[in-house]
Design an enzyme around this catalytic site. Structure first.
Site, PDB file in Angstrom:
ATOM      1  N   GLY A   1      -0.031   9.103  10.034  1.00 14.48           N
ATOM      2  CA  GLY A   1       0.034   9.079   8.566  1.00 14.48           C
ATOM      3  C   GLY A   1       0.423  10.393   7.908  1.00 14.48           C
TER       4      GLY A   1
ATOM      5  N   GLY B   1      -3.644   5.368   4.980  1.00 12.25           N
ATOM      6  CA  GLY B   1      -4.038   5.388   3.573  1.00 12.25           C
ATOM      7  C   GLY B   1      -2.821   5.590   2.682  1.00 12.25           C
TER       8      GLY B   1
ATOM      9  N   ILE C   1      -0.283  13.494   8.652  1.00 10.55           N
ATOM     10  CA  ILE C   1      -0.160  14.724   9.465  1.00 10.55           C
ATOM     11  C   ILE C   1       1.313  14.913   9.841  1.00 10.55           C
ATOM     12  CG2 ILE C   1      -0.942  15.944  11.529  1.00 10.55           C
ATOM     13  CD1 ILE C   1      -3.269  13.965  11.742  1.00 10.55           C
TER      14      ILE C   1
ATOM     15  N   GLY D   1      -9.989  -1.111   5.002  1.00 10.56           N
ATOM     16  CA  GLY D   1      -8.532  -1.194   4.931  1.00 10.56           C
ATOM     17  C   GLY D   1      -7.767  -0.362   5.948  1.00 10.56           C
TER      18      GLY D   1
ATOM     19  N   GLU E   1      -5.360  -3.000  11.114  1.00  7.39           N
ATOM     20  CA  GLU E   1      -4.176  -3.838  10.923  1.00  7.39           C
ATOM     21  C   GLU E   1      -4.662  -5.237  10.508  1.00  7.39           C
ATOM     22  OE1 GLU E   1      -0.860  -2.600  11.564  1.00  7.39           O
ATOM     23  OE2 GLU E   1      -2.042  -0.782  11.587  1.00  7.39           O
TER      24      GLU E   1
ATOM     25  N   THR F   1       0.830  -1.213   0.000  1.00  7.92           N
ATOM     26  CA  THR F   1       0.000   0.000   0.000  1.00  7.92           C
ATOM     27  C   THR F   1       0.860   1.258   0.000  1.00  7.92           C
ATOM     28  OG1 THR F   1      -1.601  -1.237   1.300  1.00  7.92           O
ATOM     29  CG2 THR F   1      -1.877   1.147   1.248  1.00  7.92           C
ATOM     30  N   VAL F   2       1.753   1.377   0.980  1.00  9.49           N
ATOM     31  CA  VAL F   2       2.532   2.614   1.115  1.00  9.49           C
ATOM     32  C   VAL F   2       3.614   2.691   0.035  1.00  9.49           C
ATOM     33  CG1 VAL F   2       3.918   4.038   2.678  1.00  9.49           C
ATOM     34  CG2 VAL F   2       2.077   2.629   3.603  1.00  9.49           C
TER      35      VAL F   2
ATOM     36  N   LYS G   1       2.394   4.566  19.007  1.00 11.06           N
ATOM     37  CA  LYS G   1       2.506   5.943  18.501  1.00 11.06           C
ATOM     38  C   LYS G   1       2.749   6.922  19.647  1.00 11.06           C
ATOM     39  CE  LYS G   1      -0.267   4.716  14.467  1.00 11.06           C
ATOM     40  NZ  LYS G   1      -1.632   4.493  13.984  1.00 11.06           N
TER      41      LYS G   1
ATOM     42  N   VAL H   1      14.615  19.849  -4.542  1.00 14.68           N
ATOM     43  CA  VAL H   1      15.895  19.251  -4.114  1.00 14.68           C
ATOM     44  C   VAL H   1      17.028  19.489  -5.111  1.00 14.68           C
ATOM     45  CG1 VAL H   1      14.772  17.491  -2.703  1.00 14.68           C
ATOM     46  CG2 VAL H   1      15.378  16.945  -5.058  1.00 14.68           C
TER      47      VAL H   1
HETATM   48  P1  NAP Z   1       1.727  -3.932   2.885  1.00 14.62           P
HETATM   49  O1  NAP Z   1       0.674  -3.397   1.973  1.00 14.62           O
HETATM   50  O2  NAP Z   1       1.488  -5.231   3.546  1.00 14.62           O
HETATM   51  O3  NAP Z   1       3.083  -4.009   2.046  1.00 14.62           O
HETATM   52  C1  NAP Z   1       4.230  -4.620   2.518  1.00 14.62           C
HETATM   53  C2  NAP Z   1       5.202  -4.789   1.357  1.00 14.62           C
HETATM   54  O4  NAP Z   1       6.423  -5.257   1.853  1.00 14.62           O
HETATM   55  C3  NAP Z   1       4.737  -5.745   0.282  1.00 14.62           C
HETATM   56  O5  NAP Z   1       5.076  -5.247  -0.988  1.00 14.62           O
HETATM   57  C4  NAP Z   1       5.527  -7.031   0.573  1.00 14.62           C
HETATM   58  O6  NAP Z   1       5.859  -7.752  -0.600  1.00 14.62           O
HETATM   59  C5  NAP Z   1       6.802  -6.453   1.151  1.00 14.62           C
HETATM   60  N1  NAP Z   1       7.410  -7.338   2.140  1.00 14.62           N
HETATM   61  C6  NAP Z   1       6.966  -7.611   3.385  1.00 14.62           C
HETATM   62  N2  NAP Z   1       7.805  -8.449   4.013  1.00 14.62           N
HETATM   63  C7  NAP Z   1       8.785  -8.709   3.138  1.00 14.62           C
HETATM   64  C8  NAP Z   1       9.944  -9.510   3.193  1.00 14.62           C
HETATM   65  N3  NAP Z   1      10.254 -10.215   4.272  1.00 14.62           N
HETATM   66  N4  NAP Z   1      10.754  -9.549   2.107  1.00 14.62           N
HETATM   67  C9  NAP Z   1      10.444  -8.842   1.003  1.00 14.62           C
HETATM   68  N5  NAP Z   1       9.364  -8.046   0.891  1.00 14.62           N
HETATM   69  C10 NAP Z   1       8.544  -7.996   1.951  1.00 14.62           C
HETATM   70  O7  NAP Z   1       2.033  -2.886   4.046  1.00 14.62           O
HETATM   71  P2  NAP Z   1       1.725  -1.306   4.050  1.00 14.62           P
HETATM   72  O8  NAP Z   1       0.316  -1.078   4.452  1.00 14.62           O
HETATM   73  O9  NAP Z   1       2.242  -0.697   2.809  1.00 14.62           O
HETATM   74  O10 NAP Z   1       2.590  -0.842   5.313  1.00 14.62           O
HETATM   75  C11 NAP Z   1       3.987  -0.716   5.241  1.00 14.62           C
HETATM   76  C12 NAP Z   1       4.522  -0.032   6.496  1.00 14.62           C
HETATM   77  O11 NAP Z   1       3.948   1.270   6.606  1.00 14.62           O
HETATM   78  C13 NAP Z   1       4.184  -0.740   7.808  1.00 14.62           C
HETATM   79  O12 NAP Z   1       5.263  -0.592   8.700  1.00 14.62           O
HETATM   80  C14 NAP Z   1       2.969   0.012   8.310  1.00 14.62           C
HETATM   81  O13 NAP Z   1       2.818  -0.066   9.715  1.00 14.62           O
HETATM   82  C15 NAP Z   1       3.323   1.405   7.876  1.00 14.62           C
HETATM   83  N6  NAP Z   1       2.170   2.302   7.740  1.00 14.62           N
HETATM   84  C16 NAP Z   1       1.150   1.935   6.919  1.00 14.62           C
HETATM   85  C17 NAP Z   1       0.077   2.797   6.776  1.00 14.62           C
HETATM   86  C18 NAP Z   1      -1.063   2.469   5.852  1.00 14.62           C
HETATM   87  O14 NAP Z   1      -1.985   3.271   5.740  1.00 14.62           O
HETATM   88  N7  NAP Z   1      -1.052   1.325   5.168  1.00 14.62           N
HETATM   89  C19 NAP Z   1       0.039   4.027   7.478  1.00 14.62           C
HETATM   90  C20 NAP Z   1       1.127   4.378   8.292  1.00 14.62           C
HETATM   91  C21 NAP Z   1       2.194   3.494   8.409  1.00 14.62           C
HETATM   92  P3  NAP Z   1       4.733  -8.469  -1.530  1.00 14.62           P
HETATM   93  O15 NAP Z   1       3.919  -7.334  -2.065  1.00 14.62           O
HETATM   94  O16 NAP Z   1       5.485  -9.168  -2.588  1.00 14.62           O
HETATM   95  O17 NAP Z   1       3.970  -9.353  -0.596  1.00 14.62           O
HETATM   96  N1  HSE Z   2      -4.298   0.533  11.823  1.00  9.14           N
HETATM   97  C1  HSE Z   2      -3.807   1.875  11.840  1.00  9.14           C
HETATM   98  C2  HSE Z   2      -4.984   2.794  12.153  1.00  9.14           C
HETATM   99  C3  HSE Z   2      -3.181   2.237  10.502  1.00  9.14           C
HETATM  100  O1  HSE Z   2      -6.133   2.323  12.186  1.00  9.14           O
HETATM  101  O2  HSE Z   2      -4.762   3.976  12.416  1.00  9.14           O
HETATM  102  C4  HSE Z   2      -2.339   3.501  10.544  1.00  9.14           C
HETATM  103  O3  HSE Z   2      -1.262   3.403  11.424  1.00  9.14           O
END
Ligand code: NAP
Ligand code: HSE
Length: 430
Positions: free
Chosen positions: A135, A303, A137, A188, A191, A14-15, A206, A34
């Site tokens: 996120g 998001g 902010i 979505g 977690e 996602t990110v 957090k 930059v």
């Molecule tokens: P996600 O959608 O599950 O994506 C994770 C990605 O990492 C996928 O592309 C996955 O590969 C890859 N990956 C995971 N483990 C791996 C490994 N061992 N080796 C190689 N590739 C690996 O997660 P996300 O929602 O983008 O979140 C990423 C980070 O941002 C997390 O730390 C989360 O807490 C943080 N975050 C997310 C949000 C949000 O809104 N989603 C907001 C704030 C912070 P594949 O695609 O091939 O499976």
């Molecule tokens: N699960 C988290 C939330 C995602 O609901 O805020 C963002 O950190």
């Protein structure tokens, strides 16, 4: 300074996909800011064949982390894969290779932030993590730059979108907890295992990051008192509304005389408080500074593009530092040793809801218990429960200390006129 900066991504979910999209779609603005081209050099994924909804040259994808973290062409590593152990290992290796790192990983930064930041300083590398809290902010940079001249005394945040969404729907639409949780999962925000959201652990991670930066103190997850939203029921919400309050899952970090309190708990806020109108999956952090007074930062807490905005802004900060040759100089390590408030130093009002025997003298016994602990009552509602000889009593106290309130709570259970204490919450924001 190089003509282009190459970014290595760990993760393209996602990110990560949002980051690639922003680097491509905002390339012109990035170059203006930059002074060089910003390009994606390599991307680590688990599954190369997966369809990702973002255009990435297949040759950039790899399943071998060394092609990112040991790649001499990569200047900045962006960790957006999540998890703890592997992410930590890859970030430490990247820093040792003199690469700069941006991460969105709140779980990792709450648990191992100090170790990682120390490694960054030792290697004269940057390590930024704006996306890890709230996120889109820009709250971390606001704390350490915008408010750096002030002395912050209190931070109160709605920093978990899932629980805010659930409480908003329970409050506004009277929807039961279980069905709203399912909705939040479908949308979505939640977690993969929503226990971390609803039990307060995500918000606790957090608040560790906020408290560490806000008060420059070496605190960890064990220092946070955590209570989630699973016990909040429709009656708590309904009585809160009748009394002029809204229930929110609040992360609180407050400081007094050099001691701090870190907590996460469902909390009643006066409905006119700015945090009370933060609804659905939105996040907000209220910051009180001695000089500035009240401030509040509001926006999307998760998001794809909001989170990518924070990640790419960190990337811009890294590249600006590269131009100035000051990488590693703005990494902030907490200065003060951990000093936590004792329970009798934590002051607030409280809400308590209990069932009592509907008989002469019952309320008198209860009010005496509060009086004996020096707690004065501010508001109360009593409703008879039809045909079973009990009454439901809801009390909001004046300000007291946490220890005194907990003593009353445990002794209420011993009173013969008390049938059951149903719930109790902190009341903030007066
Ligand atoms: P996600 O959608 O599950 O994506 C994770 C990605 O990492 C996928 O592309 C996955 O590969 C890859 N990956 C995971 N483990 C791996 C490994 N061992 N080796 C190689 N590739 C690996 O997660 P996300 O929602 O983008 O979140 C990423 C980070 O941002 C997390 O730390 C989360 O807490 C943080 N975050 C997310 C949000 C949000 O809104 N989603 C907001 C704030 C912070 P594949 O695609 O091939 O499976
Ligand atoms: N699960 C988290 C939330 C995602 O609901 O805020 C963002 O950190």
């Amino acid at each position: 300074m190089k003509e282009s900066v190459s970014v290595g991504l760990l993760g393209l979910g996602t990110v990560g996909s949002g980051v690639v999209h922003m680097i491509e779609s905002h390339q012109e603005e990035l170059q203006q800011r930059v002074g060089c081209v910003v390009k994606v050099g390599k991307v680590l994924v688990r599954d190369i064949e997966k369809n990702r909804g973002v255009d990435v040259n297949e040759e950039l994808l790899t399943q071998d982390p060394d092609e990112v973290i040991n790649n001499p062409e990569v200047d900045v590593v962006i960790e957006v894969m999540g998890g703890i152990d592997q992410a930590k290992e890859y970030i430490l290796a990247s820093l040792k290779n003199k690469k700069h790192v941006v991460t969105a990983n709140k779980d990792l930064m709450a648990l191992h932030g100090r170790e990682l930041l120390t490694a960054a300083v030792e290697n004269e590398s940057d390590l930024f993590y704006e996306a890890s809290v709230a996120g889109g902010i820009p709250i971390l940079r606001s704390l350490v730059e915008g408010l750096s001249s002030d002395r912050i005394t209190k931070l109160m945040g709605i920093v978990n979108g899932t629980t805010n969404y659930i409480l908003t729907k329970m409050t506004k639409n009277n929807v039961p907890y279980e069905s709203v949780l399912k909705e939040a999962q479908d949308l979505g925000f939640a977690e993969a295992d929503p226990t971390a959201d609803v039990e307060g652990l995500d918000a606790a991670r957090k608040v560790v990051i906020l408290g560490t930066l806000g008060f420059s103190m070496k605190v960890g997850l064990d220092d946070v008192k955590i209570k989630g939203i699973t016990e909040v029921d429709a009656e708590d919400i309904s009585y809160s509304k009748k009394l002029g309050y809204t229930i929110k899952l609040l992360s609180i970090a407050s400081s007094e005389n050099g001691s701090i309190e870190l907590s996460v708990q469902p909390t009643l806020l006066p409905s006119r408080h700015p945090l009370a109108s933060v609804n659905d999956e939105y996040n907000a952090v209220y910051v009180y500074g001695e000089a500035v007074g009240e401030t509040m930062f509001y926006g999307p807490g998760a998001g794809q593009l909001p989170t990518a905005t924070a990640v790419v802004s960190d990337l811009v900060a890294v590249i600006k530092n590269m131009r100035l040759g000051v990488n590693g100089k703005s990494v902030i390590l907490p200065q003060h040793e951990r000093k936590l408030k004792k329970d009798d130093e934590i002051k607030s009002k409280y809400f308590i809801r209990l069932f009592v025997k509907d008989e002469a003298g019952a309320f008198s016994k209860i009010s005496h218990l509060f009086k004996d602990h020096g707690i004065s009552l501010e508001k109360l509602i009593q409703e008879p429960v039809i045909n079973n000889g009990t009454a439901e009593l809801v009390i909001i106290t004046h300000e007291t200390n946490h220890q005194a309130f907990e003593d009353v709570h445990s002794q209420l259970n011993d009173l013969d006129v008390v049938v059951e204490v149903k719930s109790r919450y902190r009341v903030e924001g007066m």
